[in-house]
Each structure stands twice: as structure tokens, then as C-alpha cells.
Design an enzyme around this catalytic site. Structure first.
Site, PDB file in Angstrom:
ATOM      1  N   LEU A  99       0.866  -1.175   0.000  1.00 51.87           N
ATOM      2  CA  LEU A  99       0.000   0.000   0.000  1.00 51.87           C
ATOM      3  C   LEU A  99       0.904   1.227   0.000  1.00 51.87           C
ATOM      4  O   LEU A  99       1.975   1.205   0.627  1.00 51.87           O
ATOM      5  CB  LEU A  99      -0.879   0.047   1.264  1.00 51.87           C
ATOM      6  CG  LEU A  99      -2.008  -0.970   1.398  1.00 51.87           C
ATOM      7  CD1 LEU A  99      -2.750  -0.753   2.709  1.00 51.87           C
ATOM      8  CD2 LEU A  99      -2.970  -0.871   0.222  1.00 51.87           C
ATOM      9  N   ASP A 100       0.458   2.286  -0.655  1.00 54.38           N
ATOM     10  CA  ASP A 100       1.222   3.531  -0.626  1.00 54.38           C
ATOM     11  C   ASP A 100       1.330   4.025   0.820  1.00 54.38           C
ATOM     12  O   ASP A 100       0.507   3.682   1.678  1.00 54.38           O
ATOM     13  CB  ASP A 100       0.526   4.614  -1.458  1.00 54.38           C
ATOM     14  CG  ASP A 100       0.426   4.224  -2.919  1.00 54.38           C
ATOM     15  OD1 ASP A 100       1.240   3.413  -3.373  1.00 54.38           O
ATOM     16  OD2 ASP A 100      -0.491   4.740  -3.593  1.00 54.38           O
ATOM     17  N   ARG A 101       2.327   4.879   1.026  1.00 55.79           N
ATOM     18  CA  ARG A 101       2.579   5.370   2.387  1.00 55.79           C
ATOM     19  C   ARG A 101       1.349   6.047   2.995  1.00 55.79           C
ATOM     20  O   ARG A 101       1.056   5.904   4.180  1.00 55.79           O
ATOM     21  CB  ARG A 101       3.734   6.363   2.284  1.00 55.79           C
ATOM     22  CG  ARG A 101       4.257   6.854   3.561  1.00 55.79           C
ATOM     23  CD  ARG A 101       5.546   7.551   3.250  1.00 55.79           C
ATOM     24  NE  ARG A 101       5.708   8.735   4.050  1.00 55.79           N
ATOM     25  CZ  ARG A 101       6.572   9.698   3.779  1.00 55.79           C
ATOM     26  NH1 ARG A 101       7.332   9.621   2.723  1.00 55.79           N
ATOM     27  NH2 ARG A 101       6.663  10.726   4.578  1.00 55.79           N
ATOM     28  N   HIS A 184      -0.082   2.637  -7.807  1.00 55.53           N
ATOM     29  CA  HIS A 184      -1.015   3.758  -7.621  1.00 55.53           C
ATOM     30  C   HIS A 184      -2.326   3.550  -8.374  1.00 55.53           C
ATOM     31  O   HIS A 184      -2.958   4.521  -8.814  1.00 55.53           O
ATOM     32  CB  HIS A 184      -0.407   5.080  -8.108  1.00 55.53           C
ATOM     33  CG  HIS A 184       0.770   5.547  -7.308  1.00 55.53           C
ATOM     34  ND1 HIS A 184       0.964   5.242  -5.982  1.00 55.53           N
ATOM     35  CD2 HIS A 184       1.828   6.321  -7.660  1.00 55.53           C
ATOM     36  CE1 HIS A 184       2.086   5.791  -5.559  1.00 55.53           C
ATOM     37  NE2 HIS A 184       2.625   6.442  -6.548  1.00 55.53           N
ATOM     38  N   LYS A 187      -5.663   5.375  -7.161  1.00 52.88           N
ATOM     39  CA  LYS A 187      -5.500   6.834  -7.279  1.00 52.88           C
ATOM     40  C   LYS A 187      -5.568   7.248  -8.744  1.00 52.88           C
ATOM     41  O   LYS A 187      -6.220   8.234  -9.104  1.00 52.88           O
ATOM     42  CB  LYS A 187      -4.143   7.255  -6.710  1.00 52.88           C
ATOM     43  CG  LYS A 187      -4.065   7.201  -5.216  1.00 52.88           C
ATOM     44  CD  LYS A 187      -2.664   7.578  -4.744  1.00 52.88           C
ATOM     45  CE  LYS A 187      -2.561   7.410  -3.250  1.00 52.88           C
ATOM     46  NZ  LYS A 187      -1.205   7.341  -2.766  1.00 52.88           N
TER      47      LYS A 187
END
Ligand code: URA
Length: 236
Positions: A99-101, A184, A187
Site C-alpha cells: 500500500l502507498d505510504r 497507484h 488513485k
């Protein structure tokens, strides 16, 4: 497997394992072991005469907070591994995908490399469910775009389900179900049709749902049912 490695699985460092061995605290098949490098089946090993050394694979869920990296280590930032107690960390679990930060929610960690591989491989189409808050009002037309496969600059996303939970002028909330996980991706899909994300949380991977009892930063072992469900999904 060498004895020191089997002993380390019970949570001791290599040097602690050596010391335990030298002190006669490590037993193999009912006898004190002499040689740290000897080959053993982990089930033969006992430390301090207690339970056999833990040998099973680890399957863990964590509720990742924002700001934490989905990585095993990092010089500057906290990682999901640091959310686990040291003895578990030493057994070497790794995150399944990432997962992204800034993204929160469900991350699975395991020592079972084969299962991890299948869960992230697009071939096995493991569903991932995300709850997204985005700018602007989502409509049924947006859901239709998701269902048809959002066109991004470098690829067309697989058809995905968009369930609109709340739609307002300024922002909307929706659940998104994907069967792939490119960089991503969520997003980019939202940005592609003019609804930049405000927040994103992963709530489910396959049959494993983020335990609502876990506060951000907490973890728990998966249940037998959850592990079996994941394996069944990946045709083990
Ligand atoms: N999609 C994203 O954009 N980020 C994630 O971390 C996961 C899915």
C-alpha cells in the site's frame, strides 16, 4: 534446515541460539544438541525442554496507519514490520503486495512465499476491496466507466466494481473492487475521470476482511478459516 536456523524461529537471535546450544538448552530428538550447524527437521527441536520450536508459516494481518511504509525495513521511516513484536519479526514475514505510504488498512504479512506470490499475481485475480473518499460527486456513469475498464496512459484497467456509498457536491465515498494491483492504481483510476482521491483504505483481500477490532497500527494472526480461504482461492 540447520539447527541454529530452526532455533532462531522460536524468536532467538543467532548468537542467543548459539549460547542456548552451548548451555545445553537445545535438544534434538530428546538429546542435548552439540552442533549448531547440524541438519534437523524443525519438529525434532526443543528449546529449554519446552514446546517444539514454532515451525508453521506465519499469516498475519495488520491495520496499516498512514505514514508507515509497506516494506521490511527503511532507514528513515517506520515500516509495517515494526508493528510486529520482535520474535515474530525475526521469523521473517514479508508484506503481500504493498500500500502507498498515505494509504491505510489491511496488509497481510506471511512467511509463505508461494501464497504471497499467488495473492499478488494478476493470474489468480484475488479481489481487493478499497474504500475511497474522492473529490466531487460520483455518479452511475462513473460506475459504468469502472465496469468497462478505465483507460490509463499506459494500460487499460481490468473491469472493476464501483459501489457508490455517498455522493455529495464536494466529495463522495465509494467501495472499489479490483482484481489487479498496479502502481497507484486506484488513485490513477479516480484521477483519470476527474475525482482525485482524498483518502484510501483497503478493507479486504480475497476472503480476509480487515478486523474492525484492530486499531491503526495493531495486528493479529489470521484464523485457520482465513488461511484456508486464501489457499482455496489460490487453488492450493
Ligand atoms: N491503489 C493505490 O493507488 N494505492 C494503493 O496503495 C493501493 C491501491
Amino acid at each position: 534446515m540447520r539447527l541454529h536456523k530452526a532455533v532462531a524461529r522460536s524468536g532467538l537471535t543467532r548468537s542467543e541460539a548459539k549460547n542456548a546450544n552451548a548451555a545445553g538448552r537445545v535438544w534434538v530428538d530428546g538429546r542435548p544438541a552439540r552442533d549448531c550447524a547440524m541438519q534437523v527437521a524443525p519438529a525434532q527441536v526443543r528449546v529449554d525442554g519446552a514446546e517444539p520450536v514454532e515451525t508453521g508459516a506465519l499469516y498475519i494481518m495488520v491495520n496499516k496507519p498512514a505514514g508507515v511504509l509497506t516494506a521490511t525495513e527503511d532507514r528513515r521511516l517506520p515500516t509495517v514490520l515494526q508493528l510486529l513484536p520482535e520474535p515474530l519479526r525475526r521469523r521473517g514475514p514479508g508484506p503481500v503486495g504493498r500500500l502507498d505510504r498515505d494509504v491505510t488498512g489491511l496488509v497481510l504479512l506471511t512467511t509463505d512465499g508461494q501464497l504471497a506470490h499467488r495473492l499478488i499475481s494478476p493470474k489468480w485475480k484475488a479481489e481487493k476491496l478499497y474504500r475511497a473518499r474522492c473529490e466531487g460527486r460520483l455518479t452511475d456513469a462513473d460506475a459504468a466507466v469502472f465496469a468497462g475498464g478505465v483507460q490509463l496512459s499506459d494500460f487499460t484497467a481490468r473491469p472493476a466494481e464501483l459501489r457508490i456509498l455517498a455522493a455529495g457536491e464536494a466529495e463522495s465515498t465509494a467501495d472499489v473492487i479490483l482484481t489487479e494491483g498496479k502502481f497507484h492504481q486506484v488513485k490513477r483510476m479516480f484521477a483519470a475521470f476527474g475525482h482525485p482521491l482524498i483518502a484510501l483504505e483497503r478493507l479486504r483481500i480475497g476472503c480476509v476482511t480487515l478486523d474492525p477490532a484492530l486499531a491503526a497500527g495493531e495486528w493479529r494472526a489470521l484464523t485457520e478459516d482465513e488461511i484456508e480461504g486464501l489457499k482455496r482461492m489460490c487453488k492450493f
